[in-house]
Write an enzyme that holds these catalytic residues in place. Sequence first.
Site, PDB file in Angstrom:
ATOM      1  N   SER A  87     103.774  43.499  41.059  1.00 37.90           N
ATOM      2  CA  SER A  87     103.803  44.858  40.513  1.00 37.90           C
ATOM      3  C   SER A  87     104.809  45.699  41.281  1.00 37.90           C
ATOM      4  O   SER A  87     104.676  45.912  42.491  1.00 37.90           O
ATOM      5  CB  SER A  87     102.428  45.516  40.603  1.00 37.90           C
ATOM      6  OG  SER A  87     102.579  46.893  40.330  1.00 37.90           O
TER       7      SER A  87
ATOM      8  N   HIS B 156     106.092  42.917  37.001  1.00 36.65           N
ATOM      9  CA  HIS B 156     105.104  43.788  36.353  1.00 36.65           C
ATOM     10  C   HIS B 156     105.524  45.247  36.563  1.00 36.65           C
ATOM     11  O   HIS B 156     105.688  45.701  37.689  1.00 36.65           O
ATOM     12  CB  HIS B 156     103.745  43.510  36.991  1.00 36.65           C
ATOM     13  CG  HIS B 156     102.592  44.198  36.372  1.00 36.65           C
ATOM     14  ND1 HIS B 156     101.912  43.714  35.275  1.00 36.65           N
ATOM     15  CD2 HIS B 156     101.944  45.335  36.721  1.00 36.65           C
ATOM     16  CE1 HIS B 156     100.908  44.515  34.972  1.00 36.65           C
ATOM     17  NE2 HIS B 156     100.912  45.525  35.831  1.00 36.65           N
TER      18      HIS B 156
ATOM     19  N   ASP C 127     104.458  49.078  35.855  1.00 33.79           N
ATOM     20  CA  ASP C 127     103.322  49.933  35.495  1.00 33.79           C
ATOM     21  C   ASP C 127     103.815  51.272  34.974  1.00 33.79           C
ATOM     22  O   ASP C 127     104.382  52.069  35.722  1.00 33.79           O
ATOM     23  CB  ASP C 127     102.433  50.142  36.726  1.00 33.79           C
ATOM     24  CG  ASP C 127     101.679  48.878  37.098  1.00 33.79           C
ATOM     25  OD1 ASP C 127     100.910  48.395  36.254  1.00 33.79           O
ATOM     26  OD2 ASP C 127     101.873  48.376  38.222  1.00 33.79           O
TER      27      ASP C 127
ATOM     28  N   MET D 274     102.764  54.826  33.609  1.00 36.38           N
ATOM     29  CA  MET D 274     101.607  55.741  33.625  1.00 36.38           C
ATOM     30  C   MET D 274     102.058  57.119  33.164  1.00 36.38           C
ATOM     31  O   MET D 274     103.126  57.595  33.579  1.00 36.38           O
ATOM     32  CB  MET D 274     101.029  55.852  35.027  1.00 36.38           C
ATOM     33  CG  MET D 274     100.657  54.509  35.652  1.00 36.38           C
ATOM     34  SD  MET D 274      99.834  54.763  37.228  1.00 36.38           S
ATOM     35  CE  MET D 274      99.801  53.073  37.865  1.00 36.38           C
TER      36      MET D 274
ATOM     37  N   HIS E 132     103.135  47.105  31.637  1.00 38.79           N
ATOM     38  CA  HIS E 132     101.722  47.451  31.504  1.00 38.79           C
ATOM     39  C   HIS E 132     101.657  48.945  31.211  1.00 38.79           C
ATOM     40  O   HIS E 132     101.895  49.767  32.101  1.00 38.79           O
ATOM     41  CB  HIS E 132     101.013  47.085  32.813  1.00 38.79           C
ATOM     42  CG  HIS E 132      99.576  47.494  32.876  1.00 38.79           C
ATOM     43  ND1 HIS E 132      98.869  47.511  34.067  1.00 38.79           N
ATOM     44  CD2 HIS E 132      98.694  47.874  31.921  1.00 38.79           C
ATOM     45  CE1 HIS E 132      97.620  47.901  33.829  1.00 38.79           C
ATOM     46  NE2 HIS E 132      97.494  48.138  32.529  1.00 38.79           N
TER      47      HIS E 132
ATOM     48  N   MET F 271      99.886  52.175  30.754  1.00 41.78           N
ATOM     49  CA  MET F 271      98.654  52.944  30.977  1.00 41.78           C
ATOM     50  C   MET F 271      98.911  54.340  30.436  1.00 41.78           C
ATOM     51  O   MET F 271      99.057  55.314  31.176  1.00 41.78           O
ATOM     52  CB  MET F 271      98.311  52.951  32.473  1.00 41.78           C
ATOM     53  CG  MET F 271      97.738  51.610  32.937  1.00 41.78           C
ATOM     54  SD  MET F 271      97.879  51.393  34.717  1.00 41.78           S
ATOM     55  CE  MET F 271      99.551  50.797  34.792  1.00 41.78           C
TER      56      MET F 271
ATOM     57  N   MET G 109      91.630  44.354  33.944  1.00 43.05           N
ATOM     58  CA  MET G 109      91.818  45.142  35.162  1.00 43.05           C
ATOM     59  C   MET G 109      90.710  44.791  36.150  1.00 43.05           C
ATOM     60  O   MET G 109      89.534  44.759  35.782  1.00 43.05           O
ATOM     61  CB  MET G 109      91.752  46.643  34.862  1.00 43.05           C
ATOM     62  CG  MET G 109      92.933  47.222  34.097  1.00 43.05           C
ATOM     63  SD  MET G 109      94.551  46.968  34.866  1.00 43.05           S
ATOM     64  CE  MET G 109      94.326  47.688  36.498  1.00 43.05           C
TER      65      MET G 109
ATOM     66  N   ASP H  34      94.714  42.067  37.217  1.00 43.03           N
ATOM     67  CA  ASP H  34      95.571  43.095  37.824  1.00 43.03           C
ATOM     68  C   ASP H  34      94.712  44.051  38.639  1.00 43.03           C
ATOM     69  O   ASP H  34      93.835  44.725  38.085  1.00 43.03           O
ATOM     70  CB  ASP H  34      96.308  43.833  36.690  1.00 43.03           C
ATOM     71  CG  ASP H  34      97.241  44.931  37.204  1.00 43.03           C
ATOM     72  OD1 ASP H  34      97.468  45.017  38.422  1.00 43.03           O
ATOM     73  OD2 ASP H  34      97.747  45.697  36.353  1.00 43.03           O
TER      74      ASP H  34
HETATM   75  C1  DX5 Z   1      97.101  49.711  38.882  1.00 40.93           C
HETATM   76  C2  DX5 Z   1      98.252  48.892  38.372  1.00 40.93           C
HETATM   77  C3  DX5 Z   1      98.480  47.659  39.130  1.00 40.93           C
HETATM   78  C4  DX5 Z   1      98.787  47.893  40.600  1.00 40.93           C
HETATM   79  C5  DX5 Z   1      98.293  46.715  41.354  1.00 40.93           C
HETATM   80  O1  DX5 Z   1      96.693  50.614  37.936  1.00 40.93           O
HETATM   81  O2  DX5 Z   1      98.029  48.513  37.014  1.00 40.93           O
HETATM   82  O3  DX5 Z   1      99.479  46.837  38.528  1.00 40.93           O
HETATM   83  O4  DX5 Z   1     100.140  48.085  40.866  1.00 40.93           O
HETATM   84  O5  DX5 Z   1      98.494  46.938  42.707  1.00 40.93           O
HETATM   85  P1  DX5 Z   1      97.717  46.118  43.827  1.00 40.93           P
HETATM   86  O6  DX5 Z   1      98.106  44.675  43.642  1.00 40.93           O
HETATM   87  O7  DX5 Z   1      98.214  46.717  45.084  1.00 40.93           O
HETATM   88  O8  DX5 Z   1      96.247  46.333  43.593  1.00 40.93           O
HETATM   89 ZN    ZN Z   2      99.409  46.979  36.202  1.00 41.94          ZN
END
Ligand code: DX5
Ligand code: ZN
Length: 223
Positions: free
Chosen positions: A11, A34, A36, A38, A67, A69, A138, A176
């Site tokens: 990530s 990956h 993220d 948001m 991903h 969110m 998740m 994840d």
């Molecule tokens: C959290 C993200 C993850 C996050 C995981 O909402 O979707 O992808 O970056 O990070 P770690 O591996 O540090 O938990």
């Molecule tokens: Zn993620």
Amino acid sequence: MTRQTPYISPSMLASDFANLAAEGRRASAADWLHVDVMDNHFVPNLTLGAPVVEALAKAVDTPLDCHLMIEDPDRWAPAYVEAGAGSVTFHVEAASAPVRLAREVRAKDARAGMALRPATPIEPYEDLLTELDMVLLMTVEPGFGGQKFLDLCLPKIRTARQLIQKHGGETWLQVDGGVSLETIERCAEAGADVFVAGSAVYSADDPDKMVAELRATAQAAAG
Ligand code: DX5
Ligand code: ZN
């Protein structure tokens, strides 16, 4: 891609955002990167959008696993395929028409993924599995990196694996949140085959070496 699962998808949330391309290359042993996305509505955090994904996709060779969110993925997800992501995952809690959305992503030649928060059960979505290239479970509440892995998610990983096998076994099962050398074994034993790891990879001295270690540990645990 010639390698078989397990796949490791570091990530980039845990990487240096001022140097995304270089950070992607620091983990070039990874199968996916990956990303993220948001929107500060679906989760209480804000990261990046399609223009950054487009720039990163041009700058790295590793395919991007986006991903989302975000609220209203029905409206926004196709833009991430157009930006160059190889896989686009939307949250089922936010999507109005998940089947239509997955078909739209696939029609644009990306892999379609559907994500579930820890409290969302998988059983109601059994009939959607054949429409999906990946289910993301998740293992922390989405929004932030560096959280502790939630063991309460393990039974859902097992159930999801059983349902996927029942429907042909083609759908990848991604976990994840809090995935590290300490927790990846449990996830792999339960049936996950794609592993997102943010802090575990990017806080390591050698991210590439950590990717290889995570993959070997998952492979051994999967048997
Ligand atoms: C959290 C993200 C993850 C996050 C995981 O909402 O979707 O992808 O970056 O990070 P770690 O591996 O540090 O938990
Ligand atoms: Zn993620």
